[in-house]
Design a protein around this motif. Structure first.
Motif, short mmCIF file in Angstrom:
data_model
loop_
_atom_site.label_atom_id
_atom_site.label_comp_id
_atom_site.label_asym_id
_atom_site.label_seq_id
_atom_site.Cartn_x
_atom_site.Cartn_y
_atom_site.Cartn_z
N LEU A 92 -1.51 57.69 9.75
CA LEU A 92 -1.40 56.96 10.81
C LEU A 92 -1.50 57.50 12.01
CD1 LEU A 92 1.49 54.53 9.89
CD2 LEU A 92 -1.05 53.99 9.57
N GLU A 93 -2.25 58.84 11.98
CA GLU A 93 -2.54 59.92 13.11
C GLU A 93 -2.93 59.05 14.18
OE1 GLU A 93 -2.36 63.15 15.31
OE2 GLU A 93 -1.77 63.09 13.43
N ALA A 94 -4.05 58.14 14.06
CA ALA A 94 -4.43 57.39 15.32
C ALA A 94 -3.50 56.66 16.02
CB ALA A 94 -5.65 56.69 14.85
N LEU A 95 -2.63 56.16 15.41
CA LEU A 95 -1.58 55.23 16.14
C LEU A 95 -0.49 55.97 16.97
CD1 LEU A 95 -1.19 52.31 13.35
CD2 LEU A 95 -1.86 52.23 15.92
N ARG A 96 -0.42 57.24 16.50
CA ARG A 96 0.56 58.32 17.43
C ARG A 96 0.27 57.96 18.76
NH1 ARG A 96 -0.02 62.05 12.99
NH2 ARG A 96 1.61 61.62 11.24
N ALA A 97 -1.12 57.79 18.93
CA ALA A 97 -1.43 57.80 20.57
C ALA A 97 -1.00 56.44 21.17
CB ALA A 97 -2.65 58.04 20.78
N TYR A 98 -0.61 55.28 20.52
CA TYR A 98 -0.19 53.82 20.90
C TYR A 98 1.00 54.15 21.82
CZ TYR A 98 -0.52 49.04 20.82
OH TYR A 98 -0.76 47.69 21.39
N PRO A 99 0.57 53.70 22.97
CA PRO A 99 1.78 53.65 24.00
C PRO A 99 2.79 52.86 24.20
CG PRO A 99 -0.18 52.60 25.19
CD PRO A 99 -0.63 52.91 23.61
N GLY A 100 2.58 51.62 23.65
CA GLY A 100 3.65 50.60 23.82
C GLY A 100 4.82 50.47 22.74
N ARG A 101 5.55 49.52 23.01
CA ARG A 101 6.56 49.43 21.91
C ARG A 101 5.77 48.47 20.67
NH1 ARG A 101 12.19 47.15 24.59
NH2 ARG A 101 12.72 49.36 25.85
N MET A 102 6.58 49.00 19.37
CA MET A 102 6.08 48.46 18.27
C MET A 102 6.89 48.03 17.44
SD MET A 102 3.72 52.03 17.51
CE MET A 102 2.74 51.58 16.31
N VAL A 103 6.93 47.07 16.26
CA VAL A 103 7.78 46.52 15.40
C VAL A 103 7.20 46.40 13.85
CG1 VAL A 103 9.20 44.72 14.54
CG2 VAL A 103 9.32 45.48 16.85
N GLU A 104 7.64 47.13 13.06
CA GLU A 104 7.14 47.08 11.76
C GLU A 104 7.94 46.01 10.92
OE1 GLU A 104 6.03 49.98 7.90
OE2 GLU A 104 8.06 50.03 8.89
N MET A 105 7.07 44.99 10.47
CA MET A 105 7.81 43.98 9.88
C MET A 105 7.26 44.24 8.51
SD MET A 105 8.05 40.76 8.24
CE MET A 105 6.47 40.22 8.25
N GLY A 106 8.46 44.14 7.47
CA GLY A 106 8.46 44.38 6.00
C GLY A 106 9.45 43.56 5.06
N ARG A 107 9.01 43.79 3.82
CA ARG A 107 9.84 43.30 2.82
C ARG A 107 10.05 41.72 3.10
NH1 ARG A 107 9.46 47.45 0.33
NH2 ARG A 107 10.93 48.27 -1.04
N PHE A 108 8.86 40.96 3.62
CA PHE A 108 8.90 39.64 3.71
C PHE A 108 8.85 39.03 2.30
CE2 PHE A 108 7.08 35.51 4.03
CZ PHE A 108 7.76 35.06 5.20
N CYS A 109 9.82 37.86 2.08
CA CYS A 109 9.24 37.30 0.77
C CYS A 109 10.24 36.06 0.78
CB CYS A 109 9.98 38.32 -0.45
SG CYS A 109 11.69 38.48 -0.58
N MET A 110 9.61 34.88 -0.04
CA MET A 110 10.42 33.90 -0.22
C MET A 110 10.76 33.63 -1.45
SD MET A 110 7.77 31.24 2.10
CE MET A 110 8.35 29.87 1.50
N HIS A 111 12.01 32.67 -1.67
CA HIS A 111 12.29 32.33 -3.10
C HIS A 111 11.32 31.78 -3.77
CE1 HIS A 111 14.78 30.61 -6.19
NE2 HIS A 111 15.90 31.52 -5.96
N PRO A 112 11.06 32.26 -5.07
CA PRO A 112 10.15 31.58 -5.82
C PRO A 112 9.91 30.07 -5.98
CG PRO A 112 10.84 33.52 -7.02
CD PRO A 112 11.75 33.01 -5.66
N ASP A 113 11.10 29.54 -6.01
CA ASP A 113 11.20 28.10 -5.96
C ASP A 113 10.99 27.08 -5.00
OD1 ASP A 113 11.94 28.41 -8.64
OD2 ASP A 113 14.06 28.26 -8.46
N VAL A 114 10.70 28.09 -3.74
CA VAL A 114 10.53 27.53 -2.36
C VAL A 114 9.16 27.58 -2.14
CG1 VAL A 114 11.15 27.56 -0.22
CG2 VAL A 114 12.78 27.95 -1.71
N HIS A 115 8.45 26.22 -1.69
CA HIS A 115 6.98 26.36 -1.26
C HIS A 115 6.74 25.45 0.04
CE1 HIS A 115 6.13 27.92 -5.03
NE2 HIS A 115 7.04 27.02 -5.63
N ASP A 116 7.91 25.49 0.91
CA ASP A 116 7.61 24.55 2.05
C ASP A 116 7.20 25.54 3.19
OD1 ASP A 116 8.15 23.08 4.45
OD2 ASP A 116 10.20 22.67 3.80
N ALA A 117 6.08 25.14 3.72
CA ALA A 117 5.45 26.03 4.85
C ALA A 117 6.03 25.95 6.05
CB ALA A 117 3.99 25.27 5.33
N ASP A 118 7.07 25.23 6.24
CA ASP A 118 8.02 25.49 7.43
C ASP A 118 8.68 26.50 7.26
OD1 ASP A 118 7.30 23.07 8.63
OD2 ASP A 118 8.94 21.75 7.97
#
Length: 250
Positions: A92-118
């Motif tokens: 990610l060398e190129a992104l080291r020059a990014y000047p603004g605030r950043m957030v990494e979003m990760g480990r997103f998961c839903m319960h396998p029995d849940v399929h509600d788009a809401d």
């Protein structure tokens, strides 16, 4: 430095989204992650990034069931990019020059029995609140396809190649030892219907916001996924999509 929300998250419809408080909440999130990623909840999905991230839980307000989790790692600028989970897998060398605030979003998961788009809508509402209140300029992460068989997703990868590659100034380079270089290897035209059907819902949401991806996918045997680096520059989100996201955040 940890950026803070200015107001607590609250209930929308039947779902409540809140930030994890204490060890019990974190363990519940790790248990759901292990169920979603590895097929059972007898163990915990734990890594070295958990202590430096903020963890969010979405619960069913009727049953009390935990239905979705994700975590966010705030970075002051691209100078902190090497602290991210994604930096293990992408150069990610190129992104080291990014000047603004950043957030990494990760480990997103839903319960396998849940399929509600809401549930996904509530998650995006919470993330939108966070991004707006903390003046985040870039949201990024690893967007995962289930399994490591690339043949199941050739149309999706071909569509990513044709329509959604990162700008050259931010393009992640290869770092992981096992990758699928779909931008270089694929020559087929995508079947757009098949591409959309097989696109992970979270990645589809990123793309609707003008998101872009790396030109290769990492084959992650440990997590049994194929993932692409994905970024969304907040200033580039279409106005109509911003209005929709902010309506979810209200």
């Amino acid at each position: 430095m940890v950026m803070q929300l200015d107001k607590p998250l609250r209930q929308k419809g039947r779902y409540l989204v809140r930030e994890a408080e204490g060890v019990a909440d974190l363990r519940a999130a790790q248990r759901l992650r292990h169920l979603a990623f590895h097929g059972d909840e007898a163990s915990l999905d734990v890594d070295a990034f958990d202590p430096i991230c903020r963890h969010f839980l979405i619960e069913d307000g009727v049953s009390g069931k935990l239905v979705c989790v994700f975590r966010m790692l705030p970075l002051i600028s691209g100078g902190d990019i090497d602290r991210s989970y994604s930096a293990q897998f992408y150069e990610l060398e190129a992104l080291r020059a990014y000047p603004g605030r950043m957030v990494e979003m990760g480990r997103f998961c839903m319960h396998p029995d849940v399929h509600d788009a809401d549930v996904l809508r509530v998650a995006w509402g919470a993330m939108t609140s966070y991004v707006d209140e903390n003046k985040v300029e870039l949201l990024f992460g690893c967007a995962s396809f289930a399994g490591t068989d690339t043949s199941s997703y050739l149309d999706s990868f071909a569509m990513l190649r044709d329509r959604h590659l990162a700008p050259k100034r931010w393009l992640p380079r290869v770092k992981a030892p096992n990758v699928f270089r779909f931008a270089a290897r694929l020559r087929c035209k995508p079947n757009l219907k098949a591409a959309q059907v097989n696109m992970p819902p979270m990645l589809r949401s990123y793309l609707l916001m003008g998101g872009w991806v790396s030109d290769h996918a990492v084959v992650d045997q440990k997590m049994n996924t194929l993932h692409v680096f994905t970024g969304v520059e907040v200033k580039s989100i279409p106005a109509a999509r911003k209005r929709l996201l902010r309506a979810l955040a209200c």
